[in-house]
Each structure stands twice: as C-alpha cells, then as structure tokens.
Design a protein around this motif. Structure first.
Motif, PDB file in Angstrom:
ATOM      1  N   PHE A  37       6.875  50.653 -69.129  1.00 25.08           N
ATOM      2  CA  PHE A  37       5.450  50.693 -69.017  1.00 25.08           C
ATOM      3  C   PHE A  37       5.173  49.532 -70.062  1.00 25.08           C
ATOM      4  O   PHE A  37       4.179  49.180 -69.720  1.00 25.08           O
ATOM      5  N   LEU A  54      -0.226  53.942 -59.732  1.00 25.22           N
ATOM      6  CA  LEU A  54       1.113  54.318 -59.404  1.00 25.22           C
ATOM      7  C   LEU A  54       1.589  54.151 -58.288  1.00 25.22           C
ATOM      8  O   LEU A  54       1.696  53.859 -56.992  1.00 25.22           O
ATOM      9  N   ASP A  58       7.492  53.469 -60.314  1.00 25.16           N
ATOM     10  CA  ASP A  58       6.593  53.949 -61.550  1.00 25.16           C
ATOM     11  C   ASP A  58       6.925  55.780 -61.437  1.00 25.16           C
ATOM     12  O   ASP A  58       7.086  56.728 -62.169  1.00 25.16           O
TER      13      ASP A  58
END
Length: 137
Positions: A37, A54, A58
């Motif tokens: 990330f 998200l 993710d």
C-alpha cells in the motif's frame, strides 16, 4: 481437522473453496501490506484501512497476507481465484474481521462500520473461550 483460531493472537478462521483455513496478520504480513500500500508505518496502514475505502485488490491483498501470515502458501493470484460463502461480500467480511482482530479498538470499529454498511449491522464476533484458570496458593 478442526481449526481453533486464537483471537488474542489476531487469528481468524474462514472457509475458502470448502476448506477452512487460518488467517493471521503477523508482523511480517503487516510489513507486506505496508509495502503493497506504499505506507511508511503501521499508523499509516491503519489510517488507510480506517478510511473504509477498500478496493477488490485491497481485499485480495489483505486476505492473502492473512493467509500467508498463518502459514498458507498462496499468492494473491491464488486468493483472487478462490471462492467463499457470500462471494465478494464474504471476502469483505473476512478482511474486515481480520483487520478487527489485528488492530482492535476504535480503529477497528471504524473499519467494521464503514466497510459493512451495505450488509447491515456487523454481528458480534465471538471471543476466545476463557483459558484454563491456574489456582494460586
């Protein structure tokens, strides 16, 4: 074989493709997520999750890191091909629960409530049963 996750260690169990697997965001798994990330530390990572936005990618990364943290040898590509009860919403619930047991506290509550508002209220999650009591003299 029955799997018994220890929530105090940040473990959860989830079923993928009909097989129950253990997931855990170990320190190594969290470092993997920091790198994926592009954040510098755990606070930034938690802040990203707390935002509650998200993507499917993710979710794959979080679930994959949790599976690998618990010793499963699966790539993110493997995770993307897996299925779970509830489909995409099931994966969101698994990732949310994994983050909740890993981070706990207010940050986890914010994650739970922002990622699950389409699914309705988040059910209470069972705690680990109490451990054996040691008698003291």
């Amino acid at each position: 074989m029955r799997i018994h996750p220890n929530r105090h260690r940040g473990e959860i169990a989830a079923e993928f493709d009909g097989e129950t697997r253990l997931l855990c965001l170990t320190l190594g798994a969290l470092a993997e997520l920091e790198s994926a990330f592009g954040v510098a530390n755990l606070m930034e990572l938690a802040g990203r999750f707390e935002a509650g936005r998200l993507s499917a990618s993710d979710i794959i990364r979080i679930v994959g890191a949790g599976l690998r943290g618990a010793g499963n040898r699966l790539s993110d590509e493997d995770v993307a091909e897996m299925s779970t009860e509830g489909g995409a919403a099931g994966f969101v619930r698994i990732a949310t629960e994994l983050l909740w047991v890993s981070f706990g506290g207010e940050q986890a509550d914010a994650i739970l409530h922002t990622t699950s508002d389409r699914e309705g209220p988040v059910p209470d999650r069972p705690a680990n049963p109490p451990g054996p009591q040691v008698a003291t003299r």
